[in-house]
Design a protein around this motif. Structure first.
Motif, PDB file in Angstrom:
ATOM      1  N   PRO A  18      34.289 -10.319 -30.923  1.00 13.48           N
ATOM      2  CA  PRO A  18      33.217 -10.692 -29.986  1.00 13.48           C
ATOM      3  C   PRO A  18      33.591 -11.894 -29.121  1.00 13.48           C
ATOM      4  CG  PRO A  18      32.349 -10.344 -32.204  1.00 13.48           C
ATOM      5  CD  PRO A  18      33.826 -10.372 -32.325  1.00 13.48           C
ATOM      6  N   THR A  50      31.883 -17.837 -36.056  1.00 11.34           N
ATOM      7  CA  THR A  50      32.929 -17.487 -37.009  1.00 11.34           C
ATOM      8  C   THR A  50      33.554 -18.734 -37.631  1.00 11.34           C
ATOM      9  OG1 THR A  50      34.730 -17.531 -35.404  1.00 11.34           O
ATOM     10  CG2 THR A  50      33.464 -15.475 -35.581  1.00 11.34           C
ATOM     11  N   GLU A  69      28.038 -16.869 -41.435  1.00 13.68           N
ATOM     12  CA  GLU A  69      27.847 -17.094 -40.009  1.00 13.68           C
ATOM     13  C   GLU A  69      26.715 -18.076 -39.735  1.00 13.68           C
ATOM     14  OE1 GLU A  69      29.483 -12.952 -40.683  1.00 13.68           O
ATOM     15  OE2 GLU A  69      27.798 -14.116 -41.462  1.00 13.68           O
ATOM     16  N   THR A 112      28.410   0.915 -37.041  1.00 12.95           N
ATOM     17  CA  THR A 112      29.342  -0.202 -37.251  1.00 12.95           C
ATOM     18  C   THR A 112      28.793  -1.060 -38.395  1.00 12.95           C
ATOM     19  OG1 THR A 112      28.428  -1.972 -35.831  1.00 12.95           O
ATOM     20  CG2 THR A 112      29.697  -0.239 -34.745  1.00 12.95           C
ATOM     21  N   HIS A 115      30.128  -4.370 -40.851  1.00 21.11           N
ATOM     22  CA  HIS A 115      31.214  -5.294 -41.208  1.00 21.11           C
ATOM     23  C   HIS A 115      30.753  -6.608 -41.820  1.00 21.11           C
ATOM     24  CE1 HIS A 115      30.070  -7.337 -37.474  1.00 21.11           C
ATOM     25  NE2 HIS A 115      30.717  -8.372 -37.941  1.00 21.11           N
ATOM     26  N   ARG A 116      29.459  -6.919 -41.761  1.00 20.04           N
ATOM     27  CA  ARG A 116      28.988  -8.223 -42.242  1.00 20.04           C
ATOM     28  C   ARG A 116      29.225  -8.386 -43.738  1.00 20.04           C
ATOM     29  NH1 ARG A 116      27.563 -12.388 -38.573  1.00 20.04           N
ATOM     30  NH2 ARG A 116      26.669 -11.417 -36.731  1.00 20.04           N
ATOM     31  N   HIS A 159      35.770  -0.996 -39.444  1.00 16.37           N
ATOM     32  CA  HIS A 159      36.411  -2.308 -39.476  1.00 16.37           C
ATOM     33  C   HIS A 159      37.418  -2.325 -40.628  1.00 16.37           C
ATOM     34  CE1 HIS A 159      36.831  -6.650 -39.935  1.00 16.37           C
ATOM     35  NE2 HIS A 159      36.148  -6.832 -38.814  1.00 16.37           N
ATOM     36  N   THR A 201      23.840  -0.458 -37.213  1.00 13.54           N
ATOM     37  CA  THR A 201      24.808  -1.550 -37.231  1.00 13.54           C
ATOM     38  C   THR A 201      24.316  -2.717 -38.069  1.00 13.54           C
ATOM     39  OG1 THR A 201      26.166  -2.958 -35.783  1.00 13.54           O
ATOM     40  CG2 THR A 201      23.851  -2.710 -35.201  1.00 13.54           C
ATOM     41  N   ASP A 202      25.236  -3.637 -38.391  1.00 16.16           N
ATOM     42  CA  ASP A 202      24.841  -4.948 -38.903  1.00 16.16           C
ATOM     43  C   ASP A 202      25.450  -6.052 -38.028  1.00 16.16           C
ATOM     44  OD1 ASP A 202      27.512  -4.949 -39.643  1.00 16.16           O
ATOM     45  OD2 ASP A 202      27.147  -5.068 -41.802  1.00 16.16           O
ATOM     46  N   SER A 203      25.943  -5.673 -36.863  1.00 12.75           N
ATOM     47  CA  SER A 203      26.592  -6.602 -35.946  1.00 12.75           C
ATOM     48  C   SER A 203      25.599  -7.202 -34.961  1.00 12.75           C
ATOM     49  CB  SER A 203      27.692  -5.862 -35.175  1.00 12.75           C
ATOM     50  OG  SER A 203      28.070  -6.573 -34.012  1.00 12.75           O
ATOM     51  N   THR A 233      19.162  -1.818 -37.487  1.00 14.95           N
ATOM     52  CA  THR A 233      19.993  -2.895 -38.017  1.00 14.95           C
ATOM     53  C   THR A 233      19.816  -2.997 -39.526  1.00 14.95           C
ATOM     54  OG1 THR A 233      19.951  -4.126 -35.941  1.00 14.95           O
ATOM     55  CG2 THR A 233      20.462  -5.371 -37.933  1.00 14.95           C
TER      56      THR A 233
END
Length: 354
Positions: A11, A95, A128, A201, A203-204, A233, A276-278, A294
Motif C-alpha cells: 500500500p 506498518t 497496525e 484478500t 492478510h491481517r 498473500h 477482505t480484511d485490508s 470486511t
C-alpha cells in the motif's frame, strides 16, 4: 528541500507513486525501501508498474518478528538519516516500516510527516494500531485523509500540525483507473467474467495468526457457491499450509499469485463483491463502487460503512455468508477528498520550511 521517504509494503508503494510524482517537481526525494515486502509480486512489480523511482537505499530486512524487524529497520534508517541529513522524513500508514522511520527521525530531531495520520480501529491487539498511534504522537505534520481522522487526533489532544488533505489512495485510483480499465489482461488470463465473481484478500495478522478465525473464514467460503478469486498473500499462504487447511477443497475457489496494482484495480472494479480484511482494499472497493464485506471486528475506515457499502462481519461464518448474499445499493458519498492530496502535501512541506 530534501525529503527521505520510508517505504516497505504494497500500500505504501501505491501511495508513494502519487506523492512522489508531484513533490519531485520541486523537492529532492530519497527513497528507502526497508524490504518488509520483499517478494517480487509484492514489491518489484509495483515500482515498475507505477513508475516509482528506484529506491536509493534497499535495506533488505525481510520478514521476522515485530521487534526484530522494527529494530533492524530503526538501526539502518538512523544511519541513513545521519548520512543524508534530510529536512523531513516522510512515512505512510501503519506498518513496522512506518514506525521505524518515525522513531529514527524523532530521536534525531528530524521533522516527521505522517501521511494517513489519525486512523484508529480502537483495537490495540492489531500491530497496525500500535504503529499508527505511536507514529502520530511523535509526528510533526499529521496529514489526515478524513474528518474522522482529525477528530480521533483531537480526542488524543493532538492539534498542532494537523491537516485534512484527503486520501492519497484516491489520487492513485483516479490516476490509474483508466489504465486499469483499458487492460483486461487479468480477466482474460484468469478466464473471468465481469461482475460474475467475488474477490478475496486476507492478510491481517489478527486473522492469519489465529487458526480458529481462519477456519471460520474458510468455512464461509465453502458455503458461498459463487466463483471466488483469491490473489493470495505469501504470508497467508504459508500460514494456511502450517495449519493444514486445503484450499482446493473449497468449491469454486480460484487461488492465484499476488497481482500488480493495475491488475488489482481491474479485479476490484469488475468484481460483484469484495471480501477482505485490508484497509486499502476497503477504500478501493468504495472508490470503485463495489460492495465490500470486511472480515474484521473493527475498521479504521468508518466512512465506508455508510448504507452497507462495507459490512463488518468479524469472522463469524454465518455473518460472512449473510453479508455476501445481502443485496445492497449504496450511494457512495464522496468523503475522501478531491484527488489533489499530493499537491496539498507539497504545499504543506514548503509552508513548514518557509
Amino acid at each position: 528541500m530534501k525529503v527521505l521517504t520510508i517505504l516497505g509494503a504494497r500500500p505504501q508503494f501505491i501511495k508513494a507513486a502519487a506523492v512522489s510524482r508531484v513533490i519531485r517537481e520541486e523537492v529532492t526525494e530519497l527513497i528507502v525501501h526497508t524490504g518488509q515486502h520483499y517478494d517480487a509480486n509484492m514489491s518489484d512489480i509495483f515500482f515498475e508498474e507505477l513508475n516509482i523511482p528506484k529506491p536509493d537505499y534497499h535495506l533488505g530486512i525481510g520478514s521476522g518478528n515485530h521487534g526484530k524487524q522494527t529494530g533492524e529497520m530503526l538501526a539502518k534508517i538512523e544511519e541513513i538519516i545521519l548520512t543524508e541529513t534530510p529536512d523531513f522524513v516522510l512515512v505512510y500508514g501503519d506498518t513496522n516500516s512506518t514506525l521505524a522511520g518515525a522513531l529514527a527521525a524523532a530521536k534525531l530531531h528530524v521533522p516527521i510527516v505522517h501521511i494517513e495520520a489519525g486512523l484508529r480501529s480502537f483495537n490495540k491487539k492489531m500491530p497496525e494500531e500500535v504503529n499508527r498511534i505511536l507514529t502520530d504522537h511523535i509526528s510533526t505534520l499529521l496529514l489526515c485523509p478524513t474528518d474522522t481522522a482529525i477528530q480521533n487526533l483531537t480526542n488524543e489532544h493532538i492539534s498542532e500540525g494537523v491537516y485534512n488533505v484527503g486520501d492519497v489512495m484516491y489520487d492513485a485510483v483516479l490516476y490509474n483507473k483508466e489504465l486499469a480499465a483499458s487492460s483486461t489482461t487479468i480477466l482474460e488470463r484468469e478466464n473471468l467474467t465481469a461482475k460474475d465473481y467475488l474477490l478475496i484478500t486476507i492478510h491481517r495478522a489478527e486473522n492469519t495468526d489465529d487458526v480458529d478465525r481462519m477456519k471460520s473464514i474458510l468455512d464461509a467460503f465453502s458455503q458461498i457457491p459463487d466463483k471466488k478469486v483469491w490473489p493470495i498473500h505469501p504470508r497467508t499462504k504459508h500460514k494456511l499450509e502450517d495449519y493444514g487447511f486445503k484450499l482446493d477443497q473449497i468449491p469454486n475457489l480460484y487461488v492465484i499469485e499476488p497481482v500488480g496494482y493495475l491488475d488489482m484495480l481491474s479485479l476490484e472494479t469488475n468484481a460483484k463483491k469484495i471480501v477482505t480484511d485490508s484497509g486499502g482494499v476497503q477504500k478501493e472497493a468504495y472508490f470503485a463502487e463495489v460492495p465490500c464485506v470486511t472480515v474484521r471486528d473493527q475498521t479504521e475506515w468508518v466512512e465506508t460503512l455508510i448504507e452497507d457499502a462495507n459490512i463488518l462481519t468479524g469472522t463469524d461464518t454465518d455473518k460472512i455468508v449473510a453479508a455476501v448474499n445481502k443485496k445492497v445499493t449504496p450511494s457512495y458519498t464522496p468523503v475522501f477528498g478531491d484527488g489533489k492530496t499530493s499537491e496539498k502535501v507539497l504545499a504543506l512541506l514548503k509552508e513548514y520550511l518557509a
